[in-house]
Design a protein around this motif. Sequence first.
Motif, PDB file in Angstrom:
ATOM      1  N   ASN A  37       9.294  15.071  40.054  1.00  0.00           N
ATOM      2  CA  ASN A  37       9.659  16.394  40.551  1.00  0.00           C
ATOM      3  C   ASN A  37       8.391  17.173  40.915  1.00  0.00           C
ATOM      4  O   ASN A  37       7.667  17.649  40.039  1.00  0.00           O
TER       5      ASN A  37
ATOM      6  N   LEU B 167       8.216  19.980  42.192  1.00  0.00           N
ATOM      7  CA  LEU B 167       8.392  21.429  42.054  1.00  0.00           C
ATOM      8  C   LEU B 167       7.896  21.941  40.709  1.00  0.00           C
ATOM      9  O   LEU B 167       7.778  23.152  40.513  1.00  0.00           O
ATOM     10  N   GLU B 168       7.628  21.026  39.793  1.00  0.00           N
ATOM     11  CA  GLU B 168       7.121  21.428  38.493  1.00  0.00           C
ATOM     12  C   GLU B 168       5.690  20.933  38.301  1.00  0.00           C
ATOM     13  O   GLU B 168       5.265  19.952  38.907  1.00  0.00           O
ATOM     14  N   SER B 169       4.962  21.629  37.467  1.00  0.00           N
ATOM     15  CA  SER B 169       3.574  21.263  37.191  1.00  0.00           C
ATOM     16  C   SER B 169       3.544  20.270  36.031  1.00  0.00           C
ATOM     17  O   SER B 169       3.918  20.599  34.910  1.00  0.00           O
ATOM     18  N   SER B 170       3.135  19.048  36.330  1.00  0.00           N
ATOM     19  CA  SER B 170       3.047  18.014  35.302  1.00  0.00           C
ATOM     20  C   SER B 170       1.948  17.034  35.686  1.00  0.00           C
ATOM     21  O   SER B 170       1.456  17.027  36.818  1.00  0.00           O
TER      22      SER B 170
ATOM     23  N   THR C 229       3.158  14.747  38.505  1.00  0.00           N
ATOM     24  CA  THR C 229       3.138  15.428  39.801  1.00  0.00           C
ATOM     25  C   THR C 229       1.730  15.445  40.379  1.00  0.00           C
ATOM     26  O   THR C 229       1.514  15.141  41.562  1.00  0.00           O
TER      27      THR C 229
ATOM     28  N   SER D 207      20.241  21.234  36.924  1.00  0.00           N
ATOM     29  CA  SER D 207      18.857  21.070  37.412  1.00  0.00           C
ATOM     30  C   SER D 207      18.805  21.082  38.932  1.00  0.00           C
ATOM     31  O   SER D 207      19.809  20.854  39.621  1.00  0.00           O
TER      32      SER D 207
ATOM     33  N   THR E 257      15.813  19.571  41.522  1.00  0.00           N
ATOM     34  CA  THR E 257      14.517  18.890  41.562  1.00  0.00           C
ATOM     35  C   THR E 257      14.233  18.314  42.946  1.00  0.00           C
ATOM     36  O   THR E 257      15.145  17.999  43.716  1.00  0.00           O
ATOM     37  N   CYS E 258      12.958  18.159  43.234  1.00  0.00           N
ATOM     38  CA  CYS E 258      12.512  17.535  44.488  1.00  0.00           C
ATOM     39  C   CYS E 258      11.929  16.170  44.148  1.00  0.00           C
ATOM     40  O   CYS E 258      10.730  16.046  43.847  1.00  0.00           O
TER      41      CYS E 258
END
Length: 374
Positions: free
Chosen positions: A119, A121-124, A127, A153, A155-156
Amino acid sequence: MVQVMCITEHWHRNSEIIFLNNSNYSVQSSFVRKEAIHGGSLIIVTNNLKCKERSDIVKLSVERNVELSCVELEQFVIICVYRPPSGDFNTFESVMENSLSKLNSTSKSLLVCGDFNVNILESSSLTTRLLNLFKSFNLVNLFLEPTRITATSSTCLDNIFTNCSATETLITNGLTSDHCGQLARFPDKKNKIQREITCRPLTTSRFNSFKNNINAKLDNEILNKNNPHLMYGALFDIIKYEFNSSFKTKTLVLKETANFNEWATPGIYKSRVKLYELYEMKNYNFDENFIRFVRNYSKLFKKVCHAAKSMYFSNKIKNSKSIIKATWNIINSETGKIKQRDNQYKIINENQVYEKDSDVAREFNIRKAKPRFI
């Protein structure tokens, strides 16, 4: 009309793939699981497109970790990727880096699409690793909006990474899947404006014919005239006629393309532009991860340039008639030791060489001997 369709998790066996073909489309590349069920990736292409499978990329697939299908068209290389959510990301990262390295020297545009199950779209950490992987090969994502939406949810997970600009992008929900589809359109390079130029090819044989024809006509056309003005006019007419006869015009069609070095590929040019942009960002972005990324990108760019240049010179030497001569020409060119050759025209009359315009005119006026062009 959609010309190329990339599908992940097709769930088919090899014996079932053939049933996806019809009068308009056919499967040109596919990965089918041998041990587990479900998963897989495939690429369907319209039958009117010239296409071949890149089996060297497909065979890099690792079942249940990174499943690839890949085709090469006239203008694009397309990779369809399925990364299962339970797969090992290190394996995925290694295989994708190997695949992109194989394709890095191509002059064609590159499209990497599919379900990456990360995903963005989230900071991880995943990613960051995914985006940095593609950025290191000058590939950017076209979508930054949800591609899988559930009751809990958004998610991209699906995307298209490319090094060329799309004329249109669209997220579509009209699929019998829990994922949205992505549609992208790209300009047809064949429709670029072309321009024509007219030139006169100069070859050794044509130049020798030009000189010989002039020398053959000097006796009758020039020396039998007593008036220097008539002699000059006759000489000018001979030279003009023989020039047009020996060096006939040829029309060439030029495409409006970027001006590259002779060994550089369009991919290298695009990477250089991206590198300059990163250097500008370093002036205000002091993040350690970003600085490390720029440093690695710069090293990779230099490595690719060195490989492309070496390959170009290697092929130039291998295809030359004289390997030693070609090698020394390259060495002299790279070190700047190229001698300027004297291509000035000269005229000989009675074993005397005349080069200045005034001396040539004087000899035509006062001598009856036949001069000779050299």
